[in-house]
Design a protein around this motif. Structure first.
Motif, PDB file in Angstrom:
ATOM      1  N   VAL A  84       0.832  -1.206   0.000  1.00 56.38           N
ATOM      2  CA  VAL A  84       0.000   0.000   0.000  1.00 56.38           C
ATOM      3  C   VAL A  84       0.867   1.258   0.000  1.00 56.38           C
ATOM      4  CG1 VAL A  84      -1.628   1.353   1.365  1.00 56.38           C
ATOM      5  CG2 VAL A  84      -2.006  -1.084   1.056  1.00 56.38           C
ATOM      6  N   THR A  85       1.928   1.270   0.798  1.00 55.64           N
ATOM      7  CA  THR A  85       2.785   2.462   0.827  1.00 55.64           C
ATOM      8  C   THR A  85       3.461   2.678  -0.525  1.00 55.64           C
ATOM      9  OG1 THR A  85       4.613   1.154   1.784  1.00 55.64           O
ATOM     10  CG2 THR A  85       3.204   2.359   3.317  1.00 55.64           C
ATOM     11  N   ILE A  86       3.818   1.599  -1.210  1.00 59.44           N
ATOM     12  CA  ILE A  86       4.379   1.743  -2.555  1.00 59.44           C
ATOM     13  C   ILE A  86       3.325   2.316  -3.501  1.00 59.44           C
ATOM     14  CG2 ILE A  86       5.268   0.477  -4.555  1.00 59.44           C
ATOM     15  CD1 ILE A  86       6.534  -1.503  -2.551  1.00 59.44           C
ATOM     16  N   GLY A  87       2.097   1.800  -3.413  1.00 58.15           N
ATOM     17  CA  GLY A  87       1.014   2.323  -4.246  1.00 58.15           C
ATOM     18  C   GLY A  87       0.738   3.786  -3.988  1.00 58.15           C
ATOM     19  N   TYR A  88       0.792   4.181  -2.719  1.00 55.73           N
ATOM     20  CA  TYR A  88       0.546   5.585  -2.399  1.00 55.73           C
ATOM     21  C   TYR A  88       1.671   6.485  -2.904  1.00 55.73           C
ATOM     22  CZ  TYR A  88      -3.501   4.514   0.519  1.00 55.73           C
ATOM     23  OH  TYR A  88      -4.733   4.128   0.951  1.00 55.73           O
ATOM     24  N   ALA A  89       2.907   5.966  -2.902  1.00 62.96           N
ATOM     25  CA  ALA A  89       4.016   6.744  -3.459  1.00 62.96           C
ATOM     26  C   ALA A  89       3.799   6.988  -4.952  1.00 62.96           C
ATOM     27  CB  ALA A  89       5.335   6.022  -3.222  1.00 62.96           C
ATOM     28  N   ILE A  90       3.362   5.944  -5.673  1.00 66.86           N
ATOM     29  CA  ILE A  90       3.087   6.080  -7.107  1.00 66.86           C
ATOM     30  C   ILE A  90       2.020   7.135  -7.351  1.00 66.86           C
ATOM     31  CG2 ILE A  90       2.166   4.895  -9.133  1.00 66.86           C
ATOM     32  CD1 ILE A  90       3.334   2.291  -8.004  1.00 66.86           C
ATOM     33  N   THR A  91       0.919   7.042  -6.602  1.00 64.73           N
ATOM     34  CA  THR A  91      -0.206   7.945  -6.817  1.00 64.73           C
ATOM     35  C   THR A  91       0.143   9.381  -6.464  1.00 64.73           C
ATOM     36  OG1 THR A  91      -1.569   6.077  -6.114  1.00 64.73           O
ATOM     37  CG2 THR A  91      -2.677   8.179  -6.434  1.00 64.73           C
ATOM     38  N   THR A  92       0.879   9.577  -5.386  1.00 59.88           N
ATOM     39  CA  THR A  92       1.265  10.926  -4.980  1.00 59.88           C
ATOM     40  C   THR A  92       2.102  11.591  -6.065  1.00 59.88           C
ATOM     41  OG1 THR A  92       1.304  10.234  -2.667  1.00 59.88           O
ATOM     42  CG2 THR A  92       2.393  12.306  -3.200  1.00 59.88           C
ATOM     43  N   VAL A  93       3.048  10.861  -6.611  1.00 58.80           N
ATOM     44  CA  VAL A  93       3.915  11.427  -7.649  1.00 58.80           C
ATOM     45  C   VAL A  93       3.129  11.710  -8.927  1.00 58.80           C
ATOM     46  CG1 VAL A  93       5.858  10.888  -9.174  1.00 58.80           C
ATOM     47  CG2 VAL A  93       6.037  10.475  -6.716  1.00 58.80           C
ATOM     48  N   ILE A  94       2.156  10.850  -9.268  1.00 61.31           N
ATOM     49  CA  ILE A  94       1.302  11.115 -10.425  1.00 61.31           C
ATOM     50  C   ILE A  94       0.559  12.439 -10.250  1.00 61.31           C
ATOM     51  CG2 ILE A  94      -0.794  10.367 -11.616  1.00 61.31           C
ATOM     52  CD1 ILE A  94       0.134   7.486 -11.231  1.00 61.31           C
ATOM     53  N   SER A  95       0.035  12.669  -9.047  1.00 61.94           N
ATOM     54  CA  SER A  95      -0.701  13.909  -8.779  1.00 61.94           C
ATOM     55  C   SER A  95       0.229  15.118  -8.783  1.00 61.94           C
ATOM     56  CB  SER A  95      -1.435  13.807  -7.438  1.00 61.94           C
ATOM     57  OG  SER A  95      -2.428  12.805  -7.495  1.00 61.94           O
ATOM     58  N   MET A  96       1.422  14.970  -8.227  1.00 64.26           N
ATOM     59  CA  MET A  96       2.396  16.067  -8.252  1.00 64.26           C
ATOM     60  C   MET A  96       2.778  16.406  -9.698  1.00 64.26           C
ATOM     61  SD  MET A  96       4.767  14.711  -5.079  1.00 64.26           S
ATOM     62  CE  MET A  96       6.050  15.954  -5.204  1.00 64.26           C
ATOM     63  N   GLY A  97       2.950  15.382 -10.517  1.00 61.05           N
ATOM     64  CA  GLY A  97       3.267  15.615 -11.919  1.00 61.05           C
ATOM     65  C   GLY A  97       2.127  16.275 -12.662  1.00 61.05           C
ATOM     66  N   ALA A  98       0.875  15.925 -12.300  1.00 61.07           N
ATOM     67  CA  ALA A  98      -0.284  16.535 -12.948  1.00 61.07           C
ATOM     68  C   ALA A  98      -0.337  18.039 -12.683  1.00 61.07           C
ATOM     69  CB  ALA A  98      -1.569  15.868 -12.461  1.00 61.07           C
ATOM     70  N   VAL A  99       0.045  18.446 -11.479  1.00 62.06           N
ATOM     71  CA  VAL A  99       0.073  19.879 -11.158  1.00 62.06           C
ATOM     72  C   VAL A  99       1.114  20.587 -12.023  1.00 62.06           C
ATOM     73  CG1 VAL A  99       0.590  21.578  -9.366  1.00 62.06           C
ATOM     74  CG2 VAL A  99      -0.757  19.548  -8.802  1.00 62.06           C
TER      75      VAL A  99
END
Length: 478
Positions: A134-149
């Motif tokens: 789960v922590t790996i998945g959350y790292a992926i998602t957080t970076v995707i959102s940061m990149g979207a900004v």
């Protein structure tokens, strides 16, 4: 949960405290541990933070694979099953009696108390593998959102035809740096404020996604939807339809992941009123609230995008206008998942540190504890073990996330693998052990039907997720 070494007496010390008459000390519980201060509000915030995670972003895609009928039915079914089994698990916090029995500080301890050492080992493997995943998945998602900004701002400044490339490497480094700092928070009891902030963020970005979906629908955009979801021969092939259906089930299972930290959340609650009573209320509030948001996000997201719904429905609105609103939504996702990462990694931190200190009780490096007084921050506890081990963990999980940037299939695999053992099997088995359920009685029969049905569903979801990951890896290497 693990406490600072100075605050965590051994069992013998706790017994001595009780025998010495210090059980009434205002700063200690009756077992000699630091007094718990958690309430219905903080427990509900922990649950909402754990449940409304990155899974909500993939629900429009999941509904698109399943369709208008099966999609919502599966979503509601998972919510009811999760709530039911969470209620069973809440009664297992104390053993052998749910109100007056001895406290179990972790999920694994509860399993050991009711089911024995062998089952405990199986549980520990499933639980901590899930927490890491789960922590790996959350790292992926957080970076995707940061990149979207970053991408949204680039398009806004330079035009929609600009070549806006985002460095995920920089965003992963930023994420890891933040988590290294937050990981020094000693234990689960100290992150209640982070869970409240994260819960507010989850409501914020879910609401933004809902607003954008409603706006898209109201704008008269015509998209193709159907009762059965993506159409064979038009949107997907027959084999893709089957695999994506299984993947969608895994994504929905992941969206309800929180049973693996339920006991740890319950261990933050005050002893009065009884912890199991408060936890059941918190579970109902958390699951019902998130199901409402899930249904809205999944259904309205499907209505907005149709059978071509993206894996992350918030980024599906593009990177253009209103860029500022999409930016806010993605910032809220990032902030929420920064907090959710801590909710899921703190139990694993506690497990490793407790094991190490019990294994080498006289080791100065493992047991050293100091307090630094910093301006504005006040007293900050510092431990060499926490500093080195937790930093290494954050770096390792971030590195793995950087190498596996496949959002949907990774979430589906985590959800599928962990749902049956942690959400269904162990709570049901502990409940039957506690209630001394007779074999072949009506309760025993229905409980085993539930176990069997959920096992089949989980195995199908695992197959779908593995096939999806294999496809993604193949495409990535071409």
């Amino acid at each position: 949960m693990v406490m600072d070494r100075q605050q965590q007496p051994s069992k013998a010390a706790a017994f001595d405290i009780a025998e010495a008459g210090f059980g009434d000390r205002p700063d200690l519980d009756d077992d000699g541990r630091e007094r718990r201060t958690g309430t219905l509000v903080t427990a509900s915030a922990h649950i909402i933070t754990a449940v409304i995670g990155s899974g909500v972003l993939s629900l429009a895609w999941a509904i698109a694979q399943l369709g208008w009928v099966i999609g919502p039915v599966v979503l509601v079914a998972f919510s009811v099953i999760t709530w039911f089994c969470s209620s069973l698990l809440a009664d297992c916090y104390r053993a052998p009696d749910p109100v007056h029995g001895k406290r179990n500080y972790t999920y694994g301890q509860a399993v050991r108390a009711y089911l024995g050492v062998n089952q405990y080992r199986m549980c520990a493997l499933a639980q901590y593998a899930n927490l890491v995943g789960v922590t790996i998945g959350y790292a992926i998602t957080t970076v995707i959102s940061m990149g979207a900004v970053s991408k949204s701002n680039c398009f806004h400044r330079n035009g929609h035809n600009a070549q806006c490339e985002v460095s995920d490497k920089v965003n992963f480094i930023i994420f890891a740096s933040i988590q290294i700092l937050l990981s020094q928070i000693p234990n689960f009891h100290k992150i209640w404020w982070l869970s409240i902030v994260a819960a507010v963020m989850s409501f914020a970005y879910s609401s933004i996604g809902l607003g954008l979906s409603i706006g898209t629908i109201a704008g008269g955009v015509h998209v193709k939807t159907s009762l059965t979801g993506a159409t064979v021969g038009v949107d997907v092939s027959a084999s893709e339809k089957i695999w994506k259906t299984f993947q969608a089930i895994g994504d929905i299972a992941f969206a309800y992941t929180y049973s693996n930290v339920l006991i740890e959340i319950q261990d933050t609650l005050r002893s009065s009123p009884p912890e199991n009573v408060v936890m059941k209320k918190a579970s109902f509030i958390g699951v019902s609230t998130t199901t409402m948001f899930y249904m809205l996000c999944g259904v309205l997201g499907y209505a907005a995008f149709g059978n071509k719904a993206p894996g992350n429905f918030l980024t599906g609105f593009g990177f253009y206008e209103p860029f500022w609103l999409i930016d806010i939504g993605n910032v809220c996702i990032a902030v929420h998942l920064v907090g959710a990462y801590q909710v899921f990694c703190q139990p694993f931190f506690a497990f490793v540190e407790t094991w190490a200190r019990d294994r080498w009780p006289d080791n100065g490096f493992l047991n050293a504890e100091a307090v630094l007084r910093l301006p504005l921050a006040g007293d900050v506890p510092v431990s060499p073990l926490r500093l080195t081990w937790r930093t290494a963990y954050v770096v390792a999980t971030t590195a793995v996330a950087y190498g596996i940037p496949f959002f949907n299939d990774f979430l589906g695999l985590i959800g599928a693998v962990s749902f049956w053992p942690l959400t269904i099997y162990f709570p049901v088995q502990m409940y039957m052990a506690q209630a001394k359920t007779r074999r072949y009685s009506p309760t025993w029969t229905w409980m085993n039907i539930l176990l069997g049905a959920c096992l089949v569903i989980s195995l199908l979801a695992v197959a779908g997720a593995v096939q999806g990951l294999a496809t993604d890896l193949h495409k990535n290497t071409d």
